[in-house]
Design an enzyme around this catalytic site. Structure first.
Site, short mmCIF file in Angstrom:
data_model
loop_
_atom_site.label_atom_id
_atom_site.label_comp_id
_atom_site.label_asym_id
_atom_site.label_seq_id
_atom_site.Cartn_x
_atom_site.Cartn_y
_atom_site.Cartn_z
NE ARG A 108 -3.09 -0.56 3.24
CZ ARG A 108 -3.88 -0.78 4.27
NH1 ARG A 108 -3.94 -1.94 4.82
NH2 ARG A 108 -4.61 0.19 4.76
NE ARG A 116 -11.45 7.68 3.63
CZ ARG A 116 -12.75 7.71 3.81
NH1 ARG A 116 -13.50 8.56 3.14
NH2 ARG A 116 -13.33 6.88 4.64
CG ASP A 145 -9.46 -2.77 1.48
OD1 ASP A 145 -8.55 -2.09 1.97
OD2 ASP A 145 -9.87 -3.83 2.01
CE1 TYR A 202 -8.82 -8.08 8.29
CE2 TYR A 202 -7.87 -9.26 6.44
CZ TYR A 202 -7.73 -8.38 7.49
OH TYR A 202 -6.52 -7.80 7.75
O1 1CP Z 1 -1.64 2.18 -2.26
C1 1CP Z 1 -2.68 1.82 -1.72
O2 1CP Z 1 -3.06 2.24 -0.63
C2 1CP Z 1 -3.46 0.84 -2.52
C3 1CP Z 1 -4.74 0.43 -1.98
C4 1CP Z 1 -4.84 -0.61 -0.88
C5 1CP Z 1 -4.36 -1.94 -0.81
C6 1CP Z 1 -3.37 -2.63 -1.72
C7 1CP Z 1 -5.68 -0.41 0.24
C8 1CP Z 1 -6.36 0.86 0.57
N1 1CP Z 1 -5.80 -1.60 0.90
C9 1CP Z 1 -5.00 -2.56 0.31
C10 1CP Z 1 -4.86 -3.97 0.66
C11 1CP Z 1 -5.37 -4.46 1.96
N2 1CP Z 1 -6.49 -4.08 2.66
C12 1CP Z 1 -4.78 -5.52 2.69
C13 1CP Z 1 -3.59 -6.31 2.20
C14 1CP Z 1 -2.31 -5.62 2.48
C15 1CP Z 1 -1.92 -5.58 3.92
O3 1CP Z 1 -1.71 -6.66 4.52
O4 1CP Z 1 -1.81 -4.47 4.44
C16 1CP Z 1 -5.53 -5.74 3.86
C17 1CP Z 1 -5.27 -6.75 4.95
C18 1CP Z 1 -6.62 -4.82 3.84
C19 1CP Z 1 -7.72 -4.71 4.82
C20 1CP Z 1 -7.77 -3.35 5.40
N3 1CP Z 1 -8.25 -2.28 4.72
C21 1CP Z 1 -7.29 -2.92 6.65
C22 1CP Z 1 -6.55 -3.78 7.64
C23 1CP Z 1 -7.40 -4.34 8.71
C24 1CP Z 1 -6.53 -5.05 9.77
O5 1CP Z 1 -6.49 -6.28 9.77
O6 1CP Z 1 -5.94 -4.34 10.60
C25 1CP Z 1 -7.57 -1.54 6.75
C26 1CP Z 1 -7.32 -0.64 7.91
C27 1CP Z 1 -8.14 -1.14 5.50
C28 1CP Z 1 -8.55 0.23 5.08
C29 1CP Z 1 -7.72 0.81 4.00
N4 1CP Z 1 -7.50 0.24 2.77
C30 1CP Z 1 -6.75 1.08 1.99
C31 1CP Z 1 -6.46 2.25 2.78
C32 1CP Z 1 -5.68 3.44 2.31
C33 1CP Z 1 -7.08 2.06 4.03
C34 1CP Z 1 -7.11 3.03 5.21
C35 1CP Z 1 -8.38 3.83 5.19
C36 1CP Z 1 -8.13 5.30 4.94
O7 1CP Z 1 -7.02 5.77 5.15
O8 1CP Z 1 -9.03 6.03 4.52
#
Ligand code: 1CP
Length: 321
Positions: free
Chosen positions: A2, A15, A52, A127
């Site tokens: 990410r 956002r 996501d 999840y």
């Molecule tokens: O560059 C990028 O940010 C690309 C987009 C991206 C990707 C590749 C996001 C956006 N999420 C992901 C993958 C993702 N999402 C994974 C696999 C990678 C990893 O292990 O980190 C996982 C487990 C998730 C699930 C997820 N989505 C979580 C984790 C939950 C946990 O177990 O703690 C969270 C917090 C999110 C929200 C999310 N997804 C993406 C962002 C930028 C965010 C944060 C929300 C925000 O800032 O508005």
């Protein structure tokens, strides 16, 4: 990994233009902008589409919400019979993601790789069954021993869903695909093959049948020495390694077989300083001689100063030239 998100002020600015995180992911112009922001700022060689892994359970009809300051919350899946897969409906539901990819591809220079992605079946199941983040996903771990047949049905369904989603992303313009098995590392050795490697191998086969030229990177996070089995048996073209993997081991055991991607500790990127520069040099010197993609060992942490990311990108570029 990410590379977009909250650590960038320009992301925080856009956002709130969507009511919630999933709406943001399904708004092609906002998601395309978030995808391009880190590329513009750091001149990275790759862009990962803003989406996501949890869009798949959402597309399968499971209730998924992102609560600000907390993370994802899902209505926990109690039985596989609660979901069914209609590939046509899934592709229709996720069409905004494909629109985002085609918009970004049209905007990106040809030399910049666009990466599509999905969660691997095991990690999605974590999840879906737990209902949200956890440290050990004990609900699903119990299924591996108590309901293996039902878990197999769930994983098989996810193999189909993930394959369809990845193929649609390649058709929409993704040059590379990445499978995030973020929770592969909680599997014990005797379960790792069945729930991480085998479903990945099935997905790789299906995707390659549809689009042979698109390389696939797998990320079985924290799987230790089992990375070697994963690289040997899953059929992926590249393996993304977390920060705990010794560099010389990765060079010796993995690089002969596939591209290695990784593995700077995101916490060191956050901290910065001399140690950061030294570690970037060490990674480049040990892995840079073989097939290698410089990356982090996991996603950028929200408090990371963008200046640290810029300094690392500059250092990697200078090494390459
Ligand atoms: O560059 C990028 O940010 C690309 C987009 C991206 C990707 C590749 C996001 C956006 N999420 C992901 C993958 C993702 N999402 C994974 C696999 C990678 C990893 O292990 O980190 C996982 C487990 C998730 C699930 C997820 N989505 C979580 C984790 C939950 C946990 O177990 O703690 C969270 C917090 C999110 C929200 C999310 N997804 C993406 C962002 C930028 C965010 C944060 C929300 C925000 O800032 O508005």
């Amino acid at each position: 990994m990410r590379q977009a998100g909250r650590y960038l002020p320009e992301y925080r600015e856009i956002r709130d233009k969507a009511a919630n995180f999933l709406d943001f992911c399904y708004s092609p112009s906002l998601a395309a902008e978030a995808t391009l922001q880190p590329v513009r700022r750091f001149a990275t060689d790759g862009a990962i589409v803003f989406s996501d892994i949890l869009v798949i359970p959402d597309a399968l009809g499971q209730k998924v919400e992102f609560i600000a300051g907390h993370g994802p919350v899902l209505e926990p899946l109690r039985s596989v019979s609660e979901i069914d897969l209609d590939v046509g409906r899934l592709r229709e539901f996720l069409s905004p993601v494909y629109k985002t990819l085609s918009m970004v591809r049209a905007d990106l220079g040809e030399e910049i790789a666009l990466i599509g992605f999905a969660g691997a079946p095991w990690t999605l199941a974590c999840y879906m069954v737990e209902g949200g983040p956890s440290t050990d996903f004990s609900a699903l771990r119990a299924w591996t021993y108590e309901r293996p047949g039902e878990l197999q049905d769930l994983i098989d369904l996810l193999v189909e869903a993930v394959s369809a989603h990845l193929i649609a992303q390649a058709e929409a313009g993704a040059d590379v695909l990445q499978l995030f098995d973020s929770w592969a590392g909680i599997l014990p050795e005797r379960e790792f093959d069945r729930w991480s490697i085998t479903p990945t191998a099935k997905i790789v086969r299906k995707v390659k049948e549809a689009c042979a030229d698109v390389p696939i990177i797998g990320f079985p996070n924290r799987s230790g020495v089992l990375y070697k089995d994963y690289a040997a048996k899953s059929g992926v073209d590249g393996v993304s390694i977390d920060a705990s993997v010794p560099l010389d081991w990765a060079a010796r055991e993995l690089q002969g077989r596939c591209v290695v991607q990784g593995n700077l500790d995101p916490h060191l990127l956050l901290a910065g300083g001399e140690a950061l520069g030294e570690e970037v040099e060490r990674i480049l010197s040990v892995l840079g001689g073989g097939p290698f993609i410089f990356n982090l060992g996991h996603g950028v942490l929200p408090k990371t100063p963008p200046a640290h990311v810029a300094a690392v990108a500059d250092r990697v570029r200078a090494w390459g030239s």
